[in-house]
Scaffold this motif. Structure first.
Motif, PDB file in Angstrom:
ATOM      1  N   UNK A   1       0.828  -1.210   0.000  1.00  0.00           N
ATOM      2  CA  UNK A   1       0.000   0.000   0.000  1.00  0.00           C
ATOM      3  C   UNK A   1       0.858   1.253   0.000  1.00  0.00           C
ATOM      4  N   UNK A   2       0.436   2.218  -0.803  1.00  0.00           N
ATOM      5  CA  UNK A   2       0.993   3.565  -0.766  1.00  0.00           C
ATOM      6  C   UNK A   2      -0.176   4.528  -0.664  1.00  0.00           C
ATOM      7  N   UNK A   3       0.122   5.799  -0.462  1.00  0.00           N
ATOM      8  CA  UNK A   3      -0.949   6.776  -0.283  1.00  0.00           C
ATOM      9  C   UNK A   3      -1.863   6.863  -1.499  1.00  0.00           C
ATOM     10  N   UNK A   4      -1.302   6.706  -2.701  1.00  0.00           N
ATOM     11  CA  UNK A   4      -2.092   6.931  -3.910  1.00  0.00           C
ATOM     12  C   UNK A   4      -2.325   5.674  -4.738  1.00  0.00           C
ATOM     13  N   UNK A   5      -1.802   4.520  -4.280  1.00  0.00           N
ATOM     14  CA  UNK A   5      -1.984   3.294  -5.064  1.00  0.00           C
ATOM     15  C   UNK A   5      -1.812   2.067  -4.178  1.00  0.00           C
ATOM     16  N   UNK A   6      -2.308   0.950  -4.692  1.00  0.00           N
ATOM     17  CA  UNK A   6      -2.122  -0.344  -4.039  1.00  0.00           C
ATOM     18  C   UNK A   6      -1.634  -1.319  -5.102  1.00  0.00           C
ATOM     19  N   UNK A   7      -0.604  -2.077  -4.782  1.00  0.00           N
ATOM     20  CA  UNK A   7      -0.099  -3.136  -5.646  1.00  0.00           C
ATOM     21  C   UNK A   7      -0.557  -4.470  -5.071  1.00  0.00           C
ATOM     22  N   UNK A   8      -1.274  -5.229  -5.881  1.00  0.00           N
ATOM     23  CA  UNK A   8      -1.744  -6.551  -5.472  1.00  0.00           C
ATOM     24  C   UNK A   8      -1.117  -7.591  -6.396  1.00  0.00           C
ATOM     25  N   UNK A   9      -0.361  -8.513  -5.821  1.00  0.00           N
ATOM     26  CA  UNK A   9       0.359  -9.528  -6.590  1.00  0.00           C
ATOM     27  C   UNK A   9      -0.288 -10.885  -6.379  1.00  0.00           C
TER      28      UNK A   9
END
Length: 245
Positions: free
Chosen positions: A9-17
């Protein structure tokens, strides 16, 4: 038990692997449950979502071992369909970064994204009829919107798997990157999105997803809201001041 969906998680995006390497990231019930939970989070706190697969594969499809045991009631519940609908309807853009195989349910998850990029070794399509089922988690209505009715019919009725060059030619993915550059490219797209006004981005996605009959009235209403936004005034004032310099 390893996590089937790794989330950063980041403030402006989420990376889902997607991360079930032992079965080439096949989508099982646990993955679907994690997708629902993630969608709930992003519905409450909208951010751009990047979907990617681990170990050079996006997702080889639904988990056949589970799929074989499902019956009519399971089909009517739309186990994968409902999760992919939530992904499609997330407030902020969804980017699918596709390396290697995206087949069956994996392809349908990619079709639910707003932006799809890939690598030269991408292979994408729906071989479901060869397994005695149909592509029922979005392909029959999303794929014609993406590649056109004739090409979608060919893919779904024959089970044709597209290579990367054909996927770009048909507009199924917008661009290709080397595997080592794929995530960076997805983040570059997310960076561009992050520089824009989040509300304008959300309203643009709403307009893109609206049925044909809703246009142009839906754009006019969304624009009316933005015309009253302080952010519109701030950004346009800043633009005019830059021009004066």
């Amino acid at each position: 038990m390893p996590e089937p969906l790794l989330i950063q998680r980041r403030d402006d995006r989420v990376l889902a692997t997607l991360s079930r390497p032992e079965v080439r990231n096949a989508i099982d019930q646990d993955t679907i449950d994690r997708l629902h939970a993630l969608c709930g989070e992003l519905e409450r706190k909208p951010r751009t979502l990047i979907l990617i697969g681990a170990d050079g594969v996006f997702a080889s499809g639904a988990d056949i071992a589970q799929l074989r045991d499902r019956r009519a009631g399971d089909a009517r519940r739309g186990i994968n369909t409902r999760a992919f609908q939530r992904v499609r309807n997330l407030p902020m853009p969804v980017i699918a970064a596709i390396d290697g195989h995206a087949l069956g349910g994996g392809a349908e998850l990619a079709y639910a994204a707003d932006i799809r990029i890939g690598t030269p070794r991408l292979q994408i399509g729906n071989p479901e009829t060869g397994l005695g089922i149909i592509a029922a988690a979005g392909a029959t209505w999303r794929l014609p919107e993406i590649v056109g009715q004739a090409r979608a019919a060919e893919m779904l009725l024959t089970g044709r798997i597209l290579d990367a060059a054909t996927a770009v030619e048909w507009g199924l993915v917008s661009s290709l990157y080397e595997p080592d550059d794929l995530l960076a490219a997805a983040n570059t797209i997310a960076d561009r999105i992050a520089r824009n006004d989040p509300l304008a981005t959300r309203h643009t996605k709403t307009a893109l997803l609206a049925p044909f009959a809703a246009h142009p009235e839906i754009e006019l209403e969304l624009q009316a809201q933005l015309f009253e936004s302080p952010e519109k005034d701030r950004r346009m004032t800043a633009f005019l001041e830059r021009k004066r310099r």
